[in-house]
Design a protein around this motif. Structure first.
Motif, PDB file in Angstrom:
ATOM      1  N   ALA A   1       0.729  -1.138  -0.043  1.00  0.00           N
ATOM      2  CA  ALA A   1      -0.034   0.005   0.065  1.00  0.00           C
ATOM      3  C   ALA A   1       0.971   1.160   0.022  1.00  0.00           C
ATOM      4  CB  ALA A   1      -0.905   0.097   1.350  1.00  0.00           C
ATOM      5  N   ARG A   2       1.930   1.074   0.700  1.00  0.00           N
ATOM      6  CA  ARG A   2       2.898   2.412   0.699  1.00  0.00           C
ATOM      7  C   ARG A   2       3.524   2.623  -0.558  1.00  0.00           C
ATOM      8  NH1 ARG A   2       6.248   0.823   4.574  1.00  0.00           N
ATOM      9  NH2 ARG A   2       4.781   1.642   6.171  1.00  0.00           N
ATOM     10  N   GLU A   3       3.916   1.638  -1.399  1.00  0.00           N
ATOM     11  CA  GLU A   3       4.241   1.777  -2.565  1.00  0.00           C
ATOM     12  C   GLU A   3       3.198   2.258  -3.694  1.00  0.00           C
ATOM     13  OE1 GLU A   3       7.241   2.008  -5.823  1.00  0.00           O
ATOM     14  OE2 GLU A   3       7.593   2.085  -3.553  1.00  0.00           O
TER      15      GLU A   3
ATOM     16  N   LEU B   1      -7.308   5.461   1.116  1.00  0.00           N
ATOM     17  CA  LEU B   1      -7.296   4.358   1.779  1.00  0.00           C
ATOM     18  C   LEU B   1      -5.870   3.673   1.604  1.00  0.00           C
ATOM     19  CD1 LEU B   1      -9.929   1.600   1.723  1.00  0.00           C
ATOM     20  CD2 LEU B   1      -8.188   0.930   0.326  1.00  0.00           C
ATOM     21  N   LEU B   2      -5.273   3.706   0.707  1.00  0.00           N
ATOM     22  CA  LEU B   2      -3.872   3.193   0.617  1.00  0.00           C
ATOM     23  C   LEU B   2      -2.919   3.743   1.658  1.00  0.00           C
ATOM     24  CD1 LEU B   2      -3.483   2.936  -3.217  1.00  0.00           C
ATOM     25  CD2 LEU B   2      -3.462   0.926  -1.722  1.00  0.00           C
ATOM     26  N   THR B   3      -3.089   5.181   1.697  1.00  0.00           N
ATOM     27  CA  THR B   3      -2.198   5.885   2.791  1.00  0.00           C
ATOM     28  C   THR B   3      -2.479   5.408   3.969  1.00  0.00           C
ATOM     29  OG1 THR B   3      -2.327   7.834   1.456  1.00  0.00           O
ATOM     30  CG2 THR B   3      -1.698   8.252   3.690  1.00  0.00           C
ATOM     31  N   GLU B   4      -3.789   5.082   4.456  1.00  0.00           N
ATOM     32  CA  GLU B   4      -4.087   4.729   5.675  1.00  0.00           C
ATOM     33  C   GLU B   4      -3.486   3.084   5.937  1.00  0.00           C
ATOM     34  OE1 GLU B   4      -5.296   6.164   8.347  1.00  0.00           O
ATOM     35  OE2 GLU B   4      -5.279   7.987   7.421  1.00  0.00           O
ATOM     36  N   MET B   5      -3.718   2.360   5.060  1.00  0.00           N
ATOM     37  CA  MET B   5      -3.440   1.096   5.205  1.00  0.00           C
ATOM     38  C   MET B   5      -1.813   0.693   5.026  1.00  0.00           C
ATOM     39  SD  MET B   5      -5.768  -1.063   2.545  1.00  0.00           S
ATOM     40  CE  MET B   5      -4.878  -2.466   2.715  1.00  0.00           C
ATOM     41  N   SER B   6      -0.949   1.907   4.559  1.00  0.00           N
ATOM     42  CA  SER B   6       0.245   1.880   4.335  1.00  0.00           C
ATOM     43  C   SER B   6       0.808   2.165   5.796  1.00  0.00           C
ATOM     44  CB  SER B   6       0.934   2.882   3.458  1.00  0.00           C
ATOM     45  OG  SER B   6       0.756   4.352   3.965  1.00  0.00           O
TER      46      SER B   6
END
Length: 156
Positions: free
Chosen positions: A22-24, A67-72
């Motif tokens: 998710a971070r990438e 969403l990706l930022t939170e998951m990362s």
């Protein structure tokens, strides 16, 4: 018509590997400027199949980036429509308070609700409006306490 959030609404808690992915992904997606466009064309690639191109609302892509930022960051994520109705227990869980306290807030009219049979339902957007006001009031009190501490030389 309001949507009732089921008791088992899905919360995604990322694994360590998913958080890294998710971070990438969020880094790469953030590099593309979405701007004020109304839609964005994306391509889906599946192993061994031909790429499929589709248009999605730009707002959905911005939400996906959040969403990706939170998951990362390893945070669990739940997607709830703003018009969704919550049970008093779900409302209490989101506010991190007890269910009886939420019922008290409903009785006092601090959070709007409606009754379905013998049960109360709280709209998600009403709950978040209450939370924003409550958080703002808490921040104001904290600012006042900090200012008083400075005036008294307590040394915060």
């Amino acid at each position: 018509m309001a949507t009732l959030i089921p008791e088992n609404f899905e919360t995604v808690a990322p694994t360590e590997a998913e958080a890294l992915l998710a971070r990438e992904s969020s880094r790469l997606l953030a590099a593309h400027k979405i701007g004020t466009r109304s839609s964005v064309r994306i391509q889906l690639l599946d192993d061994g199949e031909e790429a499929e191109s589709l248009a999605v609302p730009a707002s959905a892509l911005r939400l996906f980036l959040h969403l990706l930022t939170e998951m990362s960051q390893g945070n669990a994520v739940t997607l709830i429509p703003t018009h969704a109705e919550l049970t008093t227990q779900q409302a209490a869980d989101l506010l991190n308070v007890s269910r009886p306290y939420v019922v008290k807030l409903l009785d006092e009219g601090k959070i709007p609700s409606r009754t379905v049979g013998k049960y109360r339902r709280v709209r998600f957007d009403d709950l978040m409006a209450y939370k924003r006001k409550d958080d703002e009031a808490r921040a104001n009190v904290l600012d006042q306490l900090t200012a008083e501490g400075q005036e008294l030389g307590i040394g915060y």
